[in-house]
Design a protein around this motif. Structure first.
Motif, short mmCIF file in Angstrom:
data_model
loop_
_atom_site.label_atom_id
_atom_site.label_comp_id
_atom_site.label_asym_id
_atom_site.label_seq_id
_atom_site.Cartn_x
_atom_site.Cartn_y
_atom_site.Cartn_z
N ALA A 141 33.28 -0.19 17.25
CA ALA A 141 33.41 0.32 18.62
C ALA A 141 32.11 0.99 19.06
CB ALA A 141 34.58 1.30 18.72
N CYS A 142 31.47 1.69 18.14
CA CYS A 142 30.18 2.32 18.45
C CYS A 142 29.12 1.26 18.67
CB CYS A 142 29.77 3.27 17.32
SG CYS A 142 28.14 4.02 17.57
N LEU A 143 29.06 0.27 17.76
CA LEU A 143 28.07 -0.79 17.90
C LEU A 143 28.23 -1.50 19.24
CD1 LEU A 143 25.75 -2.41 16.74
CD2 LEU A 143 27.42 -3.82 15.52
N CYS A 144 29.45 -1.76 19.62
CA CYS A 144 29.72 -2.40 20.91
C CYS A 144 29.23 -1.51 22.06
CB CYS A 144 31.21 -2.69 21.04
SG CYS A 144 31.68 -3.40 22.63
N ALA A 145 29.55 -0.22 22.00
CA ALA A 145 29.12 0.71 23.05
C ALA A 145 27.60 0.77 23.13
CB ALA A 145 29.70 2.10 22.78
N VAL A 146 26.93 0.69 21.99
CA VAL A 146 25.47 0.69 21.96
C VAL A 146 24.93 -0.56 22.65
CG1 VAL A 146 23.45 0.51 20.44
CG2 VAL A 146 25.26 2.15 19.93
N MET A 147 25.52 -1.71 22.34
CA MET A 147 25.07 -2.97 22.93
C MET A 147 25.24 -2.99 24.45
SD MET A 147 26.55 -5.79 20.31
CE MET A 147 26.16 -5.79 18.56
N LEU A 148 26.22 -2.25 24.94
CA LEU A 148 26.50 -2.21 26.37
C LEU A 148 25.93 -0.97 27.06
CD1 LEU A 148 30.23 -3.40 26.25
CD2 LEU A 148 28.20 -4.79 26.72
N SER A 149 25.21 -0.14 26.31
CA SER A 149 24.70 1.13 26.86
C SER A 149 23.62 0.91 27.91
CB SER A 149 24.15 2.00 25.73
OG SER A 149 22.95 1.45 25.23
N SER A 150 23.42 1.92 28.72
CA SER A 150 22.37 1.84 29.75
C SER A 150 20.99 1.77 29.11
CB SER A 150 22.48 3.03 30.71
OG SER A 150 22.36 4.25 30.01
N THR A 151 20.81 2.39 27.96
CA THR A 151 19.52 2.32 27.26
C THR A 151 19.24 0.88 26.82
OG1 THR A 151 19.68 4.59 26.50
CG2 THR A 151 18.20 3.16 25.27
N ALA A 152 20.24 0.23 26.25
CA ALA A 152 20.07 -1.17 25.83
C ALA A 152 19.80 -2.05 27.05
CB ALA A 152 21.30 -1.65 25.07
N LYS A 153 20.53 -1.82 28.10
CA LYS A 153 20.35 -2.60 29.32
C LYS A 153 18.93 -2.44 29.87
CE LYS A 153 22.63 -3.52 33.71
NZ LYS A 153 23.75 -3.16 34.57
N SER A 154 18.44 -1.20 29.90
CA SER A 154 17.09 -0.97 30.44
C SER A 154 16.01 -1.54 29.53
CB SER A 154 16.86 0.51 30.70
OG SER A 154 16.85 1.24 29.51
#
Length: 114
Positions: A69-82
């Motif tokens: 769940a954390c890994l998924c949240a990281v992949m979808l995070s605003s930091t990852a997106k930017s």
């Protein structure tokens, strides 16, 4: 006296809100955005499905993969997106790292982990 009671109430509400935000998220006491910074070695592999995944990236993914769940949240995070991470490619990294105990067909936002 009313002013002091108001300040005490304000402090209590701030503490409650602080615990909700930082105490029980997908990544425990850390935030997905903070964890995303630790995965900088994965950015190229998360942008290009044909790019090799570094050993350092796989090491971080294996550590985070214990809490998918954390890994998924990281992949979808605003930091990852930017950083230009493409979630549809990022979800393939655990497989590309040969993580055998990854959850199959796990839904990560609009994407399924292969």
């Amino acid at each position: 006296m009313n002013y002091i009671c108001f300040l005490v109430l304000l402090v209590i509400l701030a503490l409650i809100n602080h615990n909700e935000v930082y105490g029980a998220g997908e990544c425990g006491k850390s935030s997905p955005d903070r964890e995303a910074w630790k995965l900088a070695s994965c950015v190229i592999a998360a942008q290009d499905g044909n790019a090799p995944v570094s050993d350092r990236c796989c090491s971080h993914i294996k550590r985070l993969g214990q809490n998918f769940a954390c890994l998924c949240a990281v992949m979808l995070s605003s930091t990852a997106k930017s950083a230009g991470v493409k979630p549809e490619i990022a979800v393939t990294i655990p497989k590309r790292c040969n993580i055998v105990d990854r959850p199959m067909s796990y839904k990560c936002g609009d994407y399924s982990v292969p």
